[in-house]
Design an enzyme around this catalytic site. Structure first.
Site, PDB file in Angstrom:
ATOM      1  N   ASN A   1      -4.192  15.685   0.809  1.00  0.00           N
ATOM      2  CA  ASN A   1      -5.025  16.502  -0.207  1.00  0.00           C
ATOM      3  C   ASN A   1      -3.861  17.607  -0.941  1.00  0.00           C
ATOM      4  OD1 ASN A   1      -4.510  17.806   2.224  1.00  0.00           O
ATOM      5  ND2 ASN A   1      -5.739  19.604   1.706  1.00  0.00           N
TER       6      ASN A   1
ATOM      7  N   SER B   1      -6.619  17.153   9.497  1.00  0.00           N
ATOM      8  CA  SER B   1      -8.013  17.247  10.194  1.00  0.00           C
ATOM      9  C   SER B   1      -7.810  17.879  11.603  1.00  0.00           C
ATOM     10  CB  SER B   1      -8.789  15.974  10.095  1.00  0.00           C
ATOM     11  OG  SER B   1      -8.044  15.004  10.835  1.00  0.00           O
TER      12      SER B   1
ATOM     13  N   GLU C   1      -1.722  23.234  11.147  1.00  0.00           N
ATOM     14  CA  GLU C   1      -2.634  23.547   9.911  1.00  0.00           C
ATOM     15  C   GLU C   1      -3.883  23.078   9.910  1.00  0.00           C
ATOM     16  OE1 GLU C   1      -4.547  24.626   7.398  1.00  0.00           O
ATOM     17  OE2 GLU C   1      -2.983  24.283   6.160  1.00  0.00           O
ATOM     18  N   LEU C   2      -5.056  23.238  10.288  1.00  0.00           N
ATOM     19  CA  LEU C   2      -5.879  22.321  10.475  1.00  0.00           C
ATOM     20  C   LEU C   2      -7.122  22.757   9.439  1.00  0.00           C
ATOM     21  CD1 LEU C   2      -5.663  21.695  14.328  1.00  0.00           C
ATOM     22  CD2 LEU C   2      -4.804  20.394  12.628  1.00  0.00           C
TER      23      LEU C   2
ATOM     24  N   CYS D   1      -8.176  22.788   2.303  1.00  0.00           N
ATOM     25  CA  CYS D   1      -8.322  23.433   3.456  1.00  0.00           C
ATOM     26  C   CYS D   1      -9.074  24.719   3.616  1.00  0.00           C
ATOM     27  CB  CYS D   1      -7.378  23.289   4.560  1.00  0.00           C
ATOM     28  SG  CYS D   1      -5.967  24.170   3.816  1.00  0.00           S
TER      29      CYS D   1
ATOM     30  N   GLU E   1     -16.598  20.025   8.087  1.00  0.00           N
ATOM     31  CA  GLU E   1     -16.132  20.553   6.759  1.00  0.00           C
ATOM     32  C   GLU E   1     -16.360  19.608   5.755  1.00  0.00           C
ATOM     33  OE1 GLU E   1     -11.787  20.186   7.230  1.00  0.00           O
ATOM     34  OE2 GLU E   1     -11.259  21.484   5.548  1.00  0.00           O
TER      35      GLU E   1
HETATM   36  P1  NAD Z   1      -8.975  10.974   8.541  1.00  0.00           P
HETATM   37  O1  NAD Z   1      -9.064  11.719   9.483  1.00  0.00           O
HETATM   38  O2  NAD Z   1      -9.432   9.412   8.176  1.00  0.00           O
HETATM   39  O3  NAD Z   1      -7.401  10.903   7.617  1.00  0.00           O
HETATM   40  C1  NAD Z   1      -6.701  12.049   7.706  1.00  0.00           C
HETATM   41  C2  NAD Z   1      -5.165  11.801   7.555  1.00  0.00           C
HETATM   42  O4  NAD Z   1      -4.628  11.914   8.853  1.00  0.00           O
HETATM   43  C3  NAD Z   1      -4.732  10.469   6.901  1.00  0.00           C
HETATM   44  O5  NAD Z   1      -3.807  11.049   5.831  1.00  0.00           O
HETATM   45  C4  NAD Z   1      -4.130   9.769   8.030  1.00  0.00           C
HETATM   46  O6  NAD Z   1      -2.792   9.126   7.497  1.00  0.00           O
HETATM   47  C5  NAD Z   1      -3.577  10.937   8.940  1.00  0.00           C
HETATM   48  N1  NAD Z   1      -3.506  10.694  10.363  1.00  0.00           N
HETATM   49  C6  NAD Z   1      -4.565   9.954  11.142  1.00  0.00           C
HETATM   50  N2  NAD Z   1      -3.998   9.510  12.410  1.00  0.00           N
HETATM   51  C7  NAD Z   1      -2.854  10.162  12.356  1.00  0.00           C
HETATM   52  C8  NAD Z   1      -1.755  10.179  13.243  1.00  0.00           C
HETATM   53  N3  NAD Z   1      -2.004  10.062  14.513  1.00  0.00           N
HETATM   54  N4  NAD Z   1      -0.807  11.031  12.965  1.00  0.00           N
HETATM   55  C9  NAD Z   1      -0.395  11.481  11.815  1.00  0.00           C
HETATM   56  N5  NAD Z   1      -1.375  11.613  10.801  1.00  0.00           N
HETATM   57  C10 NAD Z   1      -2.610  10.704  10.891  1.00  0.00           C
HETATM   58  O7  NAD Z   1      -9.878  11.977   7.200  1.00  0.00           O
HETATM   59  P2  NAD Z   1      -9.942  11.789   5.885  1.00  0.00           P
HETATM   60  O8  NAD Z   1     -11.169  11.045   5.284  1.00  0.00           O
HETATM   61  O9  NAD Z   1      -8.609  11.386   4.915  1.00  0.00           O
HETATM   62  O10 NAD Z   1     -10.043  13.417   5.676  1.00  0.00           O
HETATM   63  C11 NAD Z   1     -11.150  13.836   6.069  1.00  0.00           C
HETATM   64  C12 NAD Z   1     -11.167  15.187   7.040  1.00  0.00           C
HETATM   65  O11 NAD Z   1      -9.793  15.357   7.063  1.00  0.00           O
HETATM   66  C13 NAD Z   1     -11.585  16.339   6.345  1.00  0.00           C
HETATM   67  O12 NAD Z   1     -12.901  16.375   6.815  1.00  0.00           O
HETATM   68  C14 NAD Z   1     -10.711  17.567   6.615  1.00  0.00           C
HETATM   69  O13 NAD Z   1     -11.004  18.291   7.590  1.00  0.00           O
HETATM   70  C15 NAD Z   1      -9.308  16.822   7.146  1.00  0.00           C
HETATM   71  N6  NAD Z   1      -8.403  17.080   6.276  1.00  0.00           N
HETATM   72  C16 NAD Z   1      -7.746  18.355   6.360  1.00  0.00           C
HETATM   73  C17 NAD Z   1      -6.625  18.597   5.626  1.00  0.00           C
HETATM   74  C18 NAD Z   1      -6.041  20.170   5.589  1.00  0.00           C
HETATM   75  O14 NAD Z   1      -5.415  20.360   4.613  1.00  0.00           O
HETATM   76  N7  NAD Z   1      -6.348  20.929   6.492  1.00  0.00           N
HETATM   77  C19 NAD Z   1      -6.001  17.548   4.879  1.00  0.00           C
HETATM   78  C20 NAD Z   1      -6.479  16.414   4.964  1.00  0.00           C
HETATM   79  C21 NAD Z   1      -7.542  16.067   5.558  1.00  0.00           C
END
Ligand code: NAD
Length: 493
Positions: A165, A242, A263-264, A297, A394
């Site tokens: 993001n 996440s 940072e979640l 976030c 979220e």
């Molecule tokens: P998702 O959980 O499918 O994937 C999120 C991201 O996590 C992907 O880019 C993936 O490559 C990465 N990931 C997954 N497993 C991992 C691991 N073991 N190690 C490292 N990276 C890993 O979710 P999504 O559909 O892409 O996003 C949805 C949710 O993710 C949202 O509801 C939001 O809460 C959260 N999100 C938060 C932030 C933030 O800046 N806090 C950023 C991105 C997503």
């Protein structure tokens, strides 16, 4: 419905502008690997590039390189570290326009927002370069012939995993502080948006950063994380993403007693009081809510509005959302792009369906726009039951949910009812209310009477399940430094 100016450009998918995606291992780009997936332009659904999948021997190479790179970088004078970082920044500034286009192609956000993300990233580097020169220790008063010193030394190679993001902002946050502190880094950007991170790494490569100090891996995130975190070479883990993945990585790190910075996710409450300019706040909210298509976030997402301001606020908010111009982020007129991937589109549709079914009112948007690209209309849901999914999960999409509250106590109770606590916002003309909100709202960052969030100079991070540690601010290097106490007897032995 929002003004629909969804246009596709003559460059087609943007493939010709998008870089080839590689792994960067020990100062060398590696391309020739099995596909871990493809990068998709969320405005057109066309494929921009394939993502190489790091093999186990690539991961071992990254670990070895980071261990060697650490010894070089640790022993490089901070002034020299800053000089190398400055050269990289110069290149990043020069390439801002082309990298902004790459960011827009892979993420979907409007070009002006992509430029702003790069500007913000430059601020992070500027700040951390200053910090590099101020990682002071202490000399403790002691008896003659005994010198007591407290030094702060770089912790070692860092594993940094960043989300899709904010592909530049998160990579910059982590690499700026880690490199300033004297650590080497293995960066794993999100596989959905690797182009921006590759361009950032190229700036450091061309700036003369020694081989091994900054490495980049991509592939299977679960496998990469488990191998790198378990390795004795990695000494610290930093992640933005996440809460679910953050908890998982924290558990992996706990098994080998490694510190983490997390940072979640959040679900930011916005408290709107009575006797405020509800229309002006609603207009600001529409812009901030839809920034990055709500995939930020700190995005404001639960609007808890005093019952006396509620109707006026909801009507103005819905109107302002309807007036936003949505389309391909490369179009300079566009204010809101698509959501970044098919998962977020499906999630947005499911959140609206659930809220509708529980009796919420759809004031604006509510559905996908068009059938090409992941466009979801900026959406306002009103009178949303507190147990609706959109109030507890979220949203991470351009959906705002409104509820009314009888007084401040009720508003704060609703705001604090979730396990998250990242950003919070409040609008009030009462000093007494502001003081109460300041004291009682459970969040790491609170903005009163505006929607800005901390820049490089102030700490950024959350409480509760929104994270551990802070990025930026005066203590930004703490996560990347260890304290060593030295007791030195100065007499001849
Ligand atoms: P998702 O959980 O499918 O994937 C999120 C991201 O996590 C992907 O880019 C993936 O490559 C990465 N990931 C997954 N497993 C991992 C691991 N073991 N190690 C490292 N990276 C890993 O979710 P999504 O559909 O892409 O996003 C949805 C949710 O993710 C949202 O509801 C939001 O809460 C959260 N999100 C938060 C932030 C933030 O800046 N806090 C950023 C991105 C997503």
């Amino acid at each position: 419905m929002p003004k629909q100016s969804i246009e596709w450009h003559s460059t087609g998918s943007g493939k010709d502008e998008y870089p080839r995606i590689g792994l960067f291992l020990d100062g060398e780009w590696v391309y020739d690997r099995a596909d871990a997936g493809v990068v998709v332009n969320p405005s057109t659904e066309e494929v921009l590039a394939t993502v190489p999948k790091a093999t186990d021997s690539d991961l071992q190479r990254a670990l070895g390189a980071a261990a060697r790179g650490f010894l070089i970088w640790r022993d490089t004078a901070p002034t020299e570290r800053v000089r190398v970082m400055q050269r990289a920044l110069h290149l990043l500034r020069e390439r801002k326009e082309s990298i902004a286009r790459i960011l827009t192609l892979e993420h979907g956000k409007p070009l002006s927002h992509a430029r702003a993300e790069i500007e913000r990233s430059l601020n992070f580097y500027e700040w951390e370069m200053g910090q590099a020169l101020r990682a002071y220790g202490a000399i403790v008063p002691s008896a003659p012939q005994m010198q007591k010193m407290v030094t702060r030394q770089p912790i070692g190679p860092v594993f940094a995993a960043t989300p899709w993001n904010s592909p530049m902002g998160s990579a910059a946050r982590k690499t700026s502080a880690a490199l300033a502190a004297g650590c080497s880094v293995i960066l794993k950007p999100a596989e959905e948006t690797p182009g921006t991170a590759c361009e950032l790494v190229r700036c450091f490569e061309e700036a003369g950063l020694p081989a091994g100090v900054l490495n980049l891996v991509l592939g299977d995130p679960e496998h990469i994380s488990s191998v790198l975190i378990a390795s004795p070479a990695v000494r610290m883990v930093t992640f933005t993403g996440s809460t679910g993945v953050g908890k998982h990585l924290t558990q992996l790190a706990a098994k080998v007693m490694k510190p983490v910075a997390m940072e979640l996710g959040g679900h930011a409450p916005v408290l709107v009081g009575e006797n405020v300019d509800a229309v002006a706040i609603a207009r600001m909210a529409a812009i901030v809510k839809t920034r990055g298509s709500g995939q930020i976030c700190t995005a404001p997402s639960r609007f808890i509005v005093h019952r006396n301001s509620y109707s006026e606020f909801v009507a103005a908010f819905g109107k302002a959302l309807d007036e936003l111009r949505m389309g391909d982020g490369l179009d300079p007129e566009v204010e809101v792009g698509p959501v970044s991937n098919a998962r977020r589109l499906a999630a947005a549709q499911a959140l609206v369906a659930d809220a509708r079914q529980r009796g919420a009112r759809v004031v604006a948007g509510g559905d996908r726009v068009g059938d090409r690209g992941f466009f979801f209309a900026p959406t306002l849901l009103a009178e949303v039951p507190l147990d609706a999914d959109v109030m507890t999960t979220e949203p991470f999409c351009p959906i705002a949910a409104c509820v009314s509250a009888a007084d401040l106590d009720e508003a704060i109770a609703i705001a604090n009812s979730l396990p998250f606590g990242l950003a919070g916002y409040a609008f009030t003309n009462s000093l007494e209310e502001a003081e109460q909100i300041n004291r009682r709202l459970e969040c790491g960052m609170l903005s009163i009477n505006h929607f800005d969030t901390p820049d490089a100079d102030t700490p950024f991070g959350g409480v509760k399940e929104s994270g551990l540690g802070r990025e930026g601010g005066p203590n930004s290097l703490d996560a990347y430094l260890v304290t060593k106490t030295i007791l030195q007897y100065t007499a001849k032995v």
